[in-house]
Design a protein around this motif. Sequence first.
Motif, mmCIF file in Angstrom:
data_model
loop_
_atom_site.group_PDB
_atom_site.id
_atom_site.type_symbol
_atom_site.label_atom_id
_atom_site.label_comp_id
_atom_site.label_asym_id
_atom_site.label_seq_id
_atom_site.Cartn_x
_atom_site.Cartn_y
_atom_site.Cartn_z
ATOM 1 N N ILE A 161 0.831 -1.211 0.000
ATOM 2 C CA ILE A 161 0.000 0.000 0.000
ATOM 3 C C ILE A 161 0.863 1.257 0.000
ATOM 4 O O ILE A 161 0.618 2.207 -0.770
ATOM 5 C CB ILE A 161 -0.939 -0.016 1.226
ATOM 6 N N GLN A 162 1.885 1.267 0.853
ATOM 7 C CA GLN A 162 2.719 2.460 0.965
ATOM 8 C C GLN A 162 3.547 2.703 -0.295
ATOM 9 O O GLN A 162 3.797 3.858 -0.655
ATOM 10 C CB GLN A 162 3.640 2.339 2.180
ATOM 11 N N LEU A 163 3.978 1.652 -0.969
ATOM 12 C CA LEU A 163 4.724 1.839 -2.215
ATOM 13 C C LEU A 163 3.862 2.523 -3.270
ATOM 14 O O LEU A 163 4.326 3.421 -3.990
ATOM 15 C CB LEU A 163 5.237 0.493 -2.731
ATOM 16 N N VAL A 164 2.598 2.123 -3.372
ATOM 17 C CA VAL A 164 1.695 2.769 -4.332
ATOM 18 C C VAL A 164 1.457 4.222 -3.937
ATOM 19 O O VAL A 164 1.453 5.123 -4.788
ATOM 20 C CB VAL A 164 0.363 1.996 -4.416
ATOM 21 N N ARG A 165 1.251 4.482 -2.642
ATOM 22 C CA ARG A 165 1.061 5.857 -2.184
ATOM 23 C C ARG A 165 2.283 6.711 -2.454
ATOM 24 O O ARG A 165 2.167 7.886 -2.813
ATOM 25 C CB ARG A 165 0.741 5.857 -0.687
ATOM 26 N N LEU A 166 3.469 6.114 -2.296
ATOM 27 C CA LEU A 166 4.701 6.853 -2.545
ATOM 28 C C LEU A 166 4.814 7.228 -4.017
ATOM 29 O O LEU A 166 5.159 8.366 -4.366
ATOM 30 C CB LEU A 166 5.897 6.006 -2.110
ATOM 31 N N VAL A 167 4.511 6.295 -4.907
ATOM 32 C CA VAL A 167 4.558 6.581 -6.346
ATOM 33 C C VAL A 167 3.529 7.644 -6.701
ATOM 34 O O VAL A 167 3.801 8.559 -7.508
ATOM 35 C CB VAL A 167 4.324 5.287 -7.151
ATOM 36 N N SER A 168 2.338 7.561 -6.112
ATOM 37 C CA SER A 168 1.303 8.573 -6.376
ATOM 38 C C SER A 168 1.749 9.948 -5.914
ATOM 39 O O SER A 168 1.493 10.960 -6.579
ATOM 40 C CB SER A 168 -0.001 8.179 -5.675
ATOM 41 N N TRP A 169 2.408 10.005 -4.770
ATOM 42 C CA TRP A 169 2.917 11.279 -4.256
ATOM 43 C C TRP A 169 3.956 11.876 -5.201
ATOM 44 O O TRP A 169 3.951 13.079 -5.466
ATOM 45 C CB TRP A 169 3.510 11.044 -2.868
#
Length: 255
Positions: A161-169
């Motif tokens: 989840i956090q990897l996807v959020r990081l890429v989105s950021w």
Amino acid sequence: MPFSSESSPGNRRAYTLLSLLLAGVAGLVNATGFVALGLHTSHMSGNMATLGESLASGNGPLAWLAAQLLLAFLLGAVSASALLELSRQRSRGRHSAALLLEALTLGGIGAWLASHPGAREPTLMWGLAYAMGLQNALVTRVSGAVVRTTHITGIITDVGIQLVRLVSWLREGARGHGVRGLRQRLGALPTAIEFERTRLHLGLGSAFLLGCTAGPLLFVRLGAATLALPCAVLVLLVALDLSAVATGSQALPRA
């Protein structure tokens, strides 16, 4: 929330320290318990599955053992929550009682194993499950139900989840600003909340793995004395918790 824009850097560092050390403790206790006693005493999903499979196959003794481990874990969680509730108004050592109880439980199990090498007493399995329930409830309360340290399933899920959020950021920073915006986001990455969360969950997985690796290796060489290591870590956390007030700082986050 320990890892939000509202939390202070000091609180996030304290939360990270607590979580990483306890994840290592959980990995060591879980793997050492398996080598010594033949069961993963922090893996409640597996114990629930064992309970169901044993009931289906008519294996009463194994079903009863799995049920006992589930109950012991639950009692540990209740104990930690009760101790945290009782210490909510205290100005110092809010986590100390739960941490000390876990250390005493693990220390007692280690002492019994040292005097009865090779024995697989069910009471010891209950004790390990109880200690892991204590720890899991403690970290869950402190983190606002963000992190559990005694099992890896949630940690791996959170990493994804956090990897996807990081890429989105990163993508949001580049939107409308091109390469320049992306460079700015990359420059801000080390202090970004999104990166801290990703780093935390990767660290938790690594700490759990380190504990799982170190536990069996040490148990082969040291036997039951291996459990002195998690006890020492827990006592260190108690000392940090108590020193927070003495120094006017916040060594551990508030529950």
